[in-house]
Design a protein around this motif. Structure first.
Motif, short mmCIF file in Angstrom:
data_model
loop_
_atom_site.label_atom_id
_atom_site.label_comp_id
_atom_site.label_asym_id
_atom_site.label_seq_id
_atom_site.Cartn_x
_atom_site.Cartn_y
_atom_site.Cartn_z
N ILE A 95 -11.50 2.71 6.65
CA ILE A 95 -11.94 1.33 6.43
C ILE A 95 -11.26 0.47 7.49
O ILE A 95 -10.02 0.47 7.61
CB ILE A 95 -11.58 0.84 5.02
N ASN A 96 -12.05 -0.25 8.26
CA ASN A 96 -11.52 -1.09 9.34
C ASN A 96 -11.83 -2.55 9.06
O ASN A 96 -12.98 -2.90 8.75
CB ASN A 96 -12.15 -0.69 10.67
N LEU A 97 -10.83 -3.38 9.17
CA LEU A 97 -11.04 -4.82 9.04
C LEU A 97 -9.90 -5.56 9.74
O LEU A 97 -8.85 -4.98 10.04
CB LEU A 97 -11.14 -5.23 7.56
N THR A 98 -10.13 -6.83 9.98
CA THR A 98 -9.10 -7.68 10.58
C THR A 98 -8.43 -8.47 9.47
O THR A 98 -9.11 -9.05 8.62
CB THR A 98 -9.72 -8.63 11.61
N ALA A 99 -7.11 -8.46 9.48
CA ALA A 99 -6.36 -9.17 8.44
C ALA A 99 -5.17 -9.88 9.07
O ALA A 99 -4.87 -9.67 10.26
CB ALA A 99 -5.89 -8.19 7.36
N ASN A 154 9.78 -10.41 13.41
CA ASN A 154 11.18 -10.06 13.10
C ASN A 154 11.27 -9.13 11.88
O ASN A 154 12.13 -9.30 11.01
CB ASN A 154 12.02 -11.32 12.87
N LEU A 155 10.37 -8.15 11.85
CA LEU A 155 10.34 -7.20 10.74
C LEU A 155 11.21 -6.00 11.03
O LEU A 155 11.34 -5.55 12.18
CB LEU A 155 8.90 -6.73 10.49
N THR A 156 11.80 -5.45 10.00
CA THR A 156 12.52 -4.19 10.08
C THR A 156 12.00 -3.27 8.98
O THR A 156 11.38 -3.72 8.02
CB THR A 156 14.04 -4.39 9.91
N LEU A 157 12.24 -1.98 9.15
CA LEU A 157 11.77 -1.01 8.16
C LEU A 157 12.33 -1.35 6.78
O LEU A 157 13.52 -1.65 6.63
CB LEU A 157 12.17 0.40 8.58
N GLY A 158 11.47 -1.30 5.79
CA GLY A 158 11.87 -1.60 4.42
C GLY A 158 11.52 -3.00 3.97
O GLY A 158 11.61 -3.32 2.78
N ASP A 159 11.11 -3.87 4.94
CA ASP A 159 10.75 -5.24 4.56
C ASP A 159 9.45 -5.26 3.76
O ASP A 159 8.54 -4.46 3.99
CB ASP A 159 10.58 -6.11 5.81
N LYS A 160 9.34 -6.22 2.85
CA LYS A 160 8.13 -6.43 2.08
C LYS A 160 7.27 -7.47 2.81
O LYS A 160 7.75 -8.57 3.12
CB LYS A 160 8.46 -6.96 0.68
N VAL A 161 6.03 -7.12 3.09
CA VAL A 161 5.12 -8.04 3.78
C VAL A 161 3.83 -8.16 2.98
O VAL A 161 3.57 -7.37 2.06
CB VAL A 161 4.81 -7.56 5.22
N THR A 162 3.03 -9.14 3.35
CA THR A 162 1.77 -9.39 2.66
C THR A 162 0.62 -9.33 3.66
O THR A 162 0.71 -9.92 4.75
CB THR A 162 1.78 -10.76 1.98
N LEU A 163 -0.43 -8.62 3.29
CA LEU A 163 -1.64 -8.59 4.09
C LEU A 163 -2.65 -9.54 3.45
O LEU A 163 -2.92 -9.46 2.25
CB LEU A 163 -2.23 -7.18 4.14
N LEU A 164 -3.18 -10.44 4.26
CA LEU A 164 -4.20 -11.39 3.79
C LEU A 164 -5.56 -10.90 4.27
O LEU A 164 -5.84 -10.87 5.47
CB LEU A 164 -3.91 -12.78 4.33
N VAL A 165 -6.39 -10.48 3.31
CA VAL A 165 -7.70 -9.90 3.60
C VAL A 165 -8.78 -10.84 3.08
O VAL A 165 -8.67 -11.37 1.97
CB VAL A 165 -7.84 -8.51 2.94
N ALA A 166 -9.82 -11.04 3.90
CA ALA A 166 -10.92 -11.91 3.50
C ALA A 166 -11.55 -11.42 2.20
O ALA A 166 -11.80 -10.22 2.02
CB ALA A 166 -11.98 -11.95 4.59
N ASN A 167 -11.79 -12.34 1.28
CA ASN A 167 -12.34 -12.01 -0.03
C ASN A 167 -13.87 -12.00 0.06
O ASN A 167 -14.54 -13.03 -0.08
CB ASN A 167 -11.88 -13.03 -1.07
N LYS A 168 -14.45 -10.81 0.32
CA LYS A 168 -15.89 -10.70 0.49
C LYS A 168 -16.64 -10.71 -0.85
O LYS A 168 -17.85 -10.85 -0.87
CB LYS A 168 -16.22 -9.43 1.27
#
Length: 409
Positions: A95-99, A154-168
């Motif tokens: 599945i490919n998308l831009t986020a 400025n991310l390092t391994l183990g950091d919690k991040v959020t992906l914002l994906v378009a709500n189709k």
């Protein structure tokens, strides 16, 4: 044998004027530099082509099928259909998308791929460039991110991040995006633009975000055996799929890069070929002057019974000899530099800040691949040009009239 001996004796003669000697050395030096430059240039171009195939094309999809409207159902069966094609090595869902990647209020765009880790390893070699945990550890709720995206946030391994994906699925076109919470477990370090764009998550994360069933996907990806025939294979294999899909291949995404490499190869060969041609035909001027200088010796040889073909071969061999010497030293110089070119480049551009290839191409070093057939072609072309350049002076030598030369003497 007599012509070869006479050619050697004339070349070693101390009676040669300084100007004639200078012209001969300049011609030899020109051939040497031309041959060396051509070998180095072709080796660099071969290196880029090798890196394109072994590095970039091992990560980007050879062939992809994207569903424009309805998702692809029962992707396991569709993958099996593609695997049955004799020109396809492996297939996988994708599945490919831009986020947007969000971390502490900062945002960065990324091309997110939802993959099945165990199957994806069969169609992509991205795991070779991952630092941290392996691709097969990409479980739901985890993320592998391009190293430059991580650096910019400025991310390092183990950091919690959020992906914002378009709500189709939303009825309103400007609805808030869906948020996917993931943990960074790995960094992709290829050295190139991919580090600035790629993000890998588990297929289940994007299926959930897009409201898909576990057996549904929006795309399929295939690895082919002959990458330079990928588009034809994509069309042939795609006809077996019952779904409505867009057919794509790496020629549409990276084809311009491959065409640029081939165009540069042609331009470089023509330009350096002309340099070698100019250097080879400089032999004409030096040989014409040498024939005039050696008229007395030619006349004596003719009175002793030397035939025109002997005189012709003597000076032809002498002209070719200048080119052969230049080509030999040029080959040695070119091969040595071509073999050590990557190390020399790294030694000069040790810092990323002054690296002219940083962020421009798919590699950040200067690759080199020596192909011996290129060397043989270069030497063959040089020999033919030198032979053609030596014909006129050698023919002029046969026209020397012993009576007029010795009579004037």
């Amino acid at each position: 044998m007599l012509s070869l001996y006479l050619s050697k004796r004339f070349r070693q003669s101390k009676r040669k004027t300084g100007f004639v000697s200078l012209l001969s050395k300049a011609s030899t030096l020109g051939v040497m530099l031309g041959v060396a430059v051509l070998i180095i240039a072709l080796s660099v171009i071969n290196g880029f082509e090798q890196q394109l195939e072994e590095r970039l094309l091992s990560v980007v999809p050879h062939v992809s099928y994207e569903a424009p409207y309805d998702p692809i159902n029962d992707w396991h069966a569709k993958v099996e259909l593609l695997n049955q094609h004799q020109a396809i090595s492996a297939a996988a869902p994708e599945i490919n998308l831009t986020a947007m990647v969000q971390f502490k209020g900062q945002l960065k765009a990324a091309k997110v791929k939802g993959v099945e880790p165990n199957i994806h390893a069969k169609v992509s070699s991205v795991s070779r460039y991952i630092e941290g945990r392996n691709l097969d550890e990409l479980a739901a709720g985890t993320l592998i991110l391009g190293s430059r995206i991580a650096a910019s946030l400025n991310l390092t391994l183990g950091d919690k991040v959020t992906l914002l994906v378009a709500n189709k699925q939303a009825e309103q076109p400007l609805s808030a995006p869906k948020r996917i919470g993931v943990t960074l477990i790995g960094l992709v370090k290829m050295g190139g633009p991919i580090d600035e764009s790629i993000a890998l998550v588990n297929l289940a994360d994007l299926q959930s975000a897009l409201g898909l069933e576990p057996n549904q996907t929006t795309g399929l990806r295939a690895k082919v055996q002959d990458v330079f025939n990928a588009h034809q294979i994509a069309m042939a294999a795609g006809s077996s799929l019952p779904d409505l899909v867009y057919v794509n291949s790496w020629f549409r995404t990276q084809g311009s890069l491959y065409q640029d490499i081939q165009m540069v190869r042609t331009i470089v060969f023509l330009v350096v070929f002309l340099i070698i041609a100019v250097a080879s035909f400089n032999i004409v001027s030096s040989m014409v002057m040498e024939v005039k200088e050696k008229q007395a010796s030619i006349a004596i040889l003719k009175t002793m019974g030397a035939k025109d073909r002997t005189i012709f071969a003597t000076f032809a061999l002498q002209g070719v000899g200048y080119a052969v010497i230049g080509a030999l030293f040029g080959t040695i110089l070119g091969v040595l530099l071509a073999i050590n070119l990557p190390d020399l480049f790294n030694a000069i551009f040790t810092q990323t800040d002054n690296n002219p290839l940083a962020g421009v191409y798919f590699v950040e070093f200067l690759p080199s691949k020596l192909i011996w057939s290129d060397i043989l072609v270069t030497l063959g072309v040089t020999f033919i040009l030198a032979l053609l350049a030596s014909v006129y002076p050698a023919w002029q030598a046969t026209k020397t009239a012993p009576a007029s030369v010795l009579g004037n003497g």
